[in-house]
Write an enzyme that holds these catalytic residues in place. Structure first.
Site, PDB file in Angstrom:
ATOM      1  N   ALA A  61       0.546  -2.911   4.231  1.00 38.34           N
ATOM      2  CA  ALA A  61      -0.906  -2.732   4.265  1.00 38.34           C
ATOM      3  C   ALA A  61      -1.252  -1.458   3.508  1.00 38.34           C
ATOM      4  O   ALA A  61      -0.400  -0.573   3.355  1.00 38.34           O
ATOM      5  CB  ALA A  61      -1.356  -2.615   5.723  1.00 38.34           C
ATOM      6  N   GLU A 103       5.654  -9.242   6.034  1.00 32.96           N
ATOM      7  CA  GLU A 103       4.899 -10.238   6.814  1.00 32.96           C
ATOM      8  C   GLU A 103       4.284 -11.288   5.892  1.00 32.96           C
ATOM      9  O   GLU A 103       4.220 -12.471   6.226  1.00 32.96           O
ATOM     10  CB  GLU A 103       3.816  -9.539   7.652  1.00 32.96           C
ATOM     11  N   GLU A 123       6.423  -0.057  10.338  1.00 30.63           N
ATOM     12  CA  GLU A 123       5.166   0.313  11.013  1.00 30.63           C
ATOM     13  C   GLU A 123       5.369   1.330  12.127  1.00 30.63           C
ATOM     14  O   GLU A 123       4.533   2.200  12.361  1.00 30.63           O
ATOM     15  CB  GLU A 123       4.493  -0.946  11.600  1.00 30.63           C
TER      16      GLU A 123
HETATM   17  N1  3HC Z   1      -0.482   2.211   1.415  1.00 30.48           N
HETATM   18  C1  3HC Z   1      -1.107   3.080   0.603  1.00 30.48           C
HETATM   19  N2  3HC Z   1      -0.441   3.916  -0.235  1.00 30.48           N
HETATM   20  C2  3HC Z   1       0.887   3.833  -0.248  1.00 30.48           C
HETATM   21  C3  3HC Z   1       1.609   2.949   0.585  1.00 30.48           C
HETATM   22  C4  3HC Z   1       0.859   2.109   1.440  1.00 30.48           C
HETATM   23  N3  3HC Z   1       1.458   1.211   2.244  1.00 30.48           N
HETATM   24  N4  3HC Z   1       2.927   3.109   0.356  1.00 30.48           N
HETATM   25  C5  3HC Z   1       3.029   4.065  -0.585  1.00 30.48           C
HETATM   26  N5  3HC Z   1       1.810   4.500  -0.948  1.00 30.48           N
HETATM   27  C6  3HC Z   1       1.488   5.514  -1.972  1.00 30.48           C
HETATM   28  C7  3HC Z   1       2.027   6.879  -1.577  1.00 30.48           C
HETATM   29  O1  3HC Z   1       1.101   7.578  -0.766  1.00 30.48           O
HETATM   30  C8  3HC Z   1       2.233   7.529  -2.928  1.00 30.48           C
HETATM   31  O2  3HC Z   1       0.968   7.987  -3.361  1.00 30.48           O
HETATM   32  P1  3HC Z   1       0.868   9.293  -4.284  1.00 30.48           P
HETATM   33  O3  3HC Z   1       1.648   8.985  -5.513  1.00 30.48           O
HETATM   34  O4  3HC Z   1      -0.589   9.466  -4.489  1.00 30.48           O
HETATM   35  O5  3HC Z   1       1.496  10.410  -3.485  1.00 30.48           O
HETATM   36  C9  3HC Z   1       2.637   6.354  -3.826  1.00 30.48           C
HETATM   37  O6  3HC Z   1       2.213   5.174  -3.144  1.00 30.48           O
HETATM   38  C10 3HC Z   1       4.118   6.255  -4.064  1.00 30.48           C
HETATM   39  O7  3HC Z   1       4.784   6.310  -2.806  1.00 30.48           O
HETATM   40  P2  3HC Z   1       6.156   7.112  -2.611  1.00 30.48           P
HETATM   41  O8  3HC Z   1       6.041   8.479  -3.203  1.00 30.48           O
HETATM   42  O9  3HC Z   1       6.514   6.988  -1.183  1.00 30.48           O
HETATM   43  O10 3HC Z   1       7.122   6.257  -3.565  1.00 30.48           O
HETATM   44  P3  3HC Z   1       8.644   5.887  -3.354  1.00 30.48           P
HETATM   45  O11 3HC Z   1       9.028   5.122  -4.554  1.00 30.48           O
HETATM   46  O12 3HC Z   1       9.409   7.108  -2.984  1.00 30.48           O
HETATM   47  O13 3HC Z   1       8.680   4.915  -2.097  1.00 30.48           O
HETATM   48  C11 3HC Z   1       8.016   3.068  -0.742  1.00 30.48           C
HETATM   49  C12 3HC Z   1       8.106   3.647  -2.171  1.00 30.48           C
HETATM   50  C13 3HC Z   1       9.423   2.833  -0.205  1.00 30.48           C
HETATM   51  C14 3HC Z   1       7.265   1.773  -0.821  1.00 30.48           C
HETATM   52  C15 3HC Z   1       7.298   4.081   0.179  1.00 30.48           C
HETATM   53  O14 3HC Z   1       6.082   4.451  -0.434  1.00 30.48           O
HETATM   54  C16 3HC Z   1       6.962   3.588   1.546  1.00 30.48           C
HETATM   55  O15 3HC Z   1       7.812   3.577   2.402  1.00 30.48           O
HETATM   56  N6  3HC Z   1       5.692   3.233   1.780  1.00 30.48           N
HETATM   57  C17 3HC Z   1       5.178   2.905   3.086  1.00 30.48           C
HETATM   58  C18 3HC Z   1       5.577   1.560   3.526  1.00 30.48           C
HETATM   59  C19 3HC Z   1       4.950   1.263   4.866  1.00 30.48           C
HETATM   60  O16 3HC Z   1       4.917   2.060   5.771  1.00 30.48           O
HETATM   61  N7  3HC Z   1       4.458   0.042   5.006  1.00 30.48           N
HETATM   62  C20 3HC Z   1       3.861  -0.400   6.221  1.00 30.48           C
HETATM   63  C21 3HC Z   1       2.405  -0.111   6.189  1.00 30.48           C
HETATM   64  S1  3HC Z   1       1.621  -0.499   7.725  1.00 30.48           S
HETATM   65  C22 3HC Z   1       1.472  -2.181   7.680  1.00 30.48           C
HETATM   66  O17 3HC Z   1       1.909  -2.808   6.767  1.00 30.48           O
HETATM   67  C23 3HC Z   1       0.722  -2.771   8.834  1.00 30.48           C
HETATM   68  C24 3HC Z   1       0.856  -4.226   8.875  1.00 30.48           C
HETATM   69  O18 3HC Z   1       1.862  -4.605   9.753  1.00 30.48           O
HETATM   70  C25 3HC Z   1      -0.431  -4.861   9.336  1.00 30.48           C
END
Ligand code: 3HC
Length: 698
Positions: A61, A103, A123
């Site tokens: 998300a 998902e 999450e």
């Molecule tokens: N939403 C919005 N922005 C995101 C994001 C997300 N899910 N994931 C990453 N970003 C952004 C980061 O803030 C960063 O922004 P910036 O360049 O402005 O600082 C940019 O994308 C790059 O991210 P990283 O520096 O972390 O890049 P990496 O290549 O090191 O890592 C990644 C990539 C493994 C995808 C890592 O970003 C990550 O783990 N992201 C989060 C994943 C996550 O937590 N997903 C679950 C979200 S909650 C959800 O899905 C709820 C659902 O169940 C309903």
């Protein structure tokens, strides 16, 4: 340009997502997918492939949309449309399919992935649970235990393991589009069956009421204080015991509860704080980075050895310098022991461990550091010794090499002045154990060049550390604040509390360990030795260290001598209360004329945390830290502050600055102005009625 495109490739409709950097499921992406799937229902396609452009499949998300007014379609709604498609959809995964990304793939009818791909449900790290059907679909594919592990650790797994546990159908090699098209054609050839995960039953033999009770117990230990993991268990129980649609309702209710929790707010703050901390406000965009191919490390002790491991672990060879062959051997033995431990835990193969150790070359000759791109000094914490080391480095190192000190307290400017190239000198403060702890405090001297700062940030990322930038001051961000926290712990001891009570209060708050247990782990001699060279004035009020000094003088140095604030079982290292310590405390109180009284848990908590926070404000007003969230990063990644409280500065906002300011003023009246002076910035924000977050964003 549209973030979703749709194209027919023969009989297959290909939906391509392109929402850089990580294809997060923004509103535009969700609507685009919904439109494409709807369009495909009536065209000539026989099956659909869903895949992503750029570096990764959907990373989840869009976290930046959290807390904003919802925009339709929501992700759960979109996934119902996807799963209901009358043509089979094949998700083709590369990079990472995380959270809502996985998902989405689970709402498709088939899943294939490249061998390098990873999938996961992180999450929980945001204080949430998978809220788009993940808690109901995953156990239907993997069984209960694997689903719980995936969701409560939040750790991604490789494609091969995902295949093993039934989360994906196929690992494909080569070009992802061609492989996905082949897979889609196979599906069509076999009758284009619509395999909907929601149609499956959860394997009822995989879990019992006792199993869940036991799992909850381990979670309470492993993720102490966190709420989301327990809600995840509740969702999985619902998946086991209720029909799919009912399970979805339970998931939705608990997801909303998580989303509204302060823990999730704090963890979301930490997510962005961690990414923000590598950004340096005043660096020009075109700052050149130096190439770091060889690293020298001076000092093969616990710190130096740990630092060396960080570099060889990512393939950068290290030259380790010690004063003698014996010291060098001791250092190498320590590194070998560390690797052996990692191997014994099954986290590394013997071959890889050997390969990495072979990348460390020992020397006793400074001339062998001549070609290094980066040299990190990790010798004894003494300014004169460090200055001598840097003067030697100045003589032997090539021009342009970065000369770094791992000092935790010393003045980086003074160290830099012992060289003819202060622009190349910087502090790289690792935390012990350096091969494990994620924080790297980067200390920018007055003359450190932009290139050296930018390269240090890049180094942190390449060795998988979380950096936080600090200006020079005694103890930098972390240890400067820690002194105030430790001071209050010592004063509470003297004035009426006990080590076990103070530690219990702080552990209940969520600290990884209480301050006195940390003192025993680090060694009571460290503080004693640091004070040895100081004048009485520099040492400060004797009440803040007299108990520690008394224990030191009794040879109670902490865990390493089997006794400190506690006594330790020589075999198990289990700690227990030692009545002798109470005698020491009471004797010191008497000697210093302090009348011991009961101190409430609340007072202990406020004194310790507000001491941290007040100093954090001073660090901000002096410009030592770039932003409040960097301080939070330092404390969450370096000092065991609970991430689910968002670090000390975020925590300050959640309590309210006015309350903190007034309590600090009261503490000044009760315990003395020498300890408690409200930071000017704290006072200013209270007068302006602003939060720290508002100040940081202004
Ligand atoms: N939403 C919005 N922005 C995101 C994001 C997300 N899910 N994931 C990453 N970003 C952004 C980061 O803030 C960063 O922004 P910036 O360049 O402005 O600082 C940019 O994308 C790059 O991210 P990283 O520096 O972390 O890049 P990496 O290549 O090191 O890592 C990644 C990539 C493994 C995808 C890592 O970003 C990550 O783990 N992201 C989060 C994943 C996550 O937590 N997903 C679950 C979200 S909650 C959800 O899905 C709820 C659902 O169940 C309903």
């Amino acid at each position: 340009m549209s973030v979703v495109s749709y194209q027919l490739e023969g009989d297959i409709g290909v939906i391509r997502l392109n929402n850089p950097p990580v294809n997060a499921l923004s509103h535009a992406l969700r609507s685009g997918i919904q439109d494409a799937v709807t369009q495909a229902q009536d065209d000539a396609s026989l099956a659909l492939v869903l895949m992503c452009e750029g570096r990764t499949f959907i990373a989840g998300a869009d976290i930046s949309e959290f807390g904003k007014p919802p925009m339709l379609p929501s992700l759960p709604e979109l996934l119902i449309v996807l799963e209901a498609s009358k043509k089979p959809i094949i998700a083709a995964i590369h990079g990472t399919a995380l959270g809502g990304g996985l998902e989405t793939a689970l709402a498709c009818h088939y899943r294939c992935a490249l061998p390098s791909a990873q999938v996961g449900l992180p999450e929980v790290k945001l204080g949430l649970l998978p809220g788009a059907g993940g808690t109901q679909r995953v156990p239907r594919l993997t069984g209960v235990k694997a689903a719980l592990d995936l969701m409560t650790t939040g750790a991604p797994i490789a494609a091969a393991q995902a295949l093993n546990i039934g989360l994906i159908d196929k690992v494909v090699e080569g070009d992802l589009l061609s492989a996905a098209l082949d897979f889609a054609n196979e599906v069509i050839a076999q009758g284009a069956e619509l395999k909907r995960v929601s149609d499956l039953e959860v394997d009822k033999t995989t879990a019992s009421a006792e199993f869940f009770a036991e799992y909850r117990k381990t979670l309470s230990k492993r993720l102490r204080g966190q709420e989301a993991p327990h809600r995840i268990v509740e969702c999985i129980e619902a998946a086991l015991n209720t029909p799919f649609d009912e399970g979805l309702k339970v998931e939705r209710r608990l997801f909303v509860e998580c989303m509204q929790s302060s823990q999730s707010g704090a963890l979301q703050h930490m997510f962005f704080a961690e990414r923000m901390s590598s950004k340096v406000k005043d660096l020009p965009k075109d700052t050149q980075l130096k190439d770091i191919k060889r690293v020298g490390i001076i000092g093969g002790g616990l710190m130096g050895g740990g630092i060396a491991m960080n570099f060889v672990n990512v393939g950068i060879p290290v030259t380790l310098l010690e004063i003698s062959q014996e010291a060098l051997q001791r250092g190498k033995d320590l590194i070998a022991k560390n690797y052996a431990m990692t191997v014994s835990k099954g986290k590394l193969t013997v071959e890889l461990a050997t390969q990495r150790q072979d990348m460390i070359t020992g020397t006793t000759d400074y001339n062998d550091l001549a070609d290094m791109d980066l040299v990190i000094e990790a010798v004894f914490e003494n300014l004169d010794i460090k200055k001598q080391v840097f003067a030697k480095l100045d003589n032997v190192c090539k021009q342009g090499a970065i000369l770094a000190s791992n000092t935790s307290y010393q003045d980086v400017n003074l160290i830099a002045q012992s060289t003819s190239r202060p622009q190349d000198v910087i502090g790289l403060h690792f935390f012990s154990p350096a091969n494990v702890m994620k924080l790297l405090e980067i200390v920018r001297g007055d003359e450190t060049s932009d290139e050296v700062v930018a390269t240090s940030m890049a180094i942190a990322k390449s060795i998988k550390k979380v950096p936080a930038l600090s200006r020079v001051c005694y103890g930098f961000i972390g240890n400067r604040m820690l002194r105030h926290y430790a001071r209050e712990a010592q004063l509470c001891l003297l004035e009426g509390s006990t080590p076990q009570n103070i530690d219990a209060v702080m552990q209940k708050f969520g600290m990884a360990m209480g301050p006195l247990a940390v003192g025993d782990l680090a060694g009571i001699d460290i503080g004693y030795k640091a004070r040895e060279g100081l004048t009485d004035e520099q040492k400060g009020d004797v009440r803040t260290y007299c108990i520690a000094d008394a224990l030191y003088e009794m040879g109670r140095l902490g865990q390493k001598t089997g006794a400190g604030y506690y006594q330790y079982d020589p075999e198990t290292r289990q700690r227990s209360v030692d009545p002798v310590v109470m005698e020491v405390i009471e004797a010191q109180a008497k000697k210093r004329g302090v009348e011991r009284k009961v101190i409430s848990d609340k007072t202990i908590l406020d004194r310790l945390t507000f001491a941290l926070i007040n100093e954090g404000f001073k660090i901000l007003e002096e410009g030592i830290a770039q932003r409040p969230s960097d301080i939070d990063v330092v404390y969450a990644f370096g000092y065991g502050f609970p991430a689910y409280r968002g670090g000390p500065m975020f925590y300050a906002d959640t309590i309210g600055l006015e309350k903190i300011y007034h309590t600090v003023c009261e503490f000044a009246d009760t315990y003395g102005e020498e300890f408690w002076q409200p930071a000017a910035l704290l006072k200013q924000l209270v007068e302006e009625g602003k939060t720290l977050t508002q100040w940081a964003n202004s």
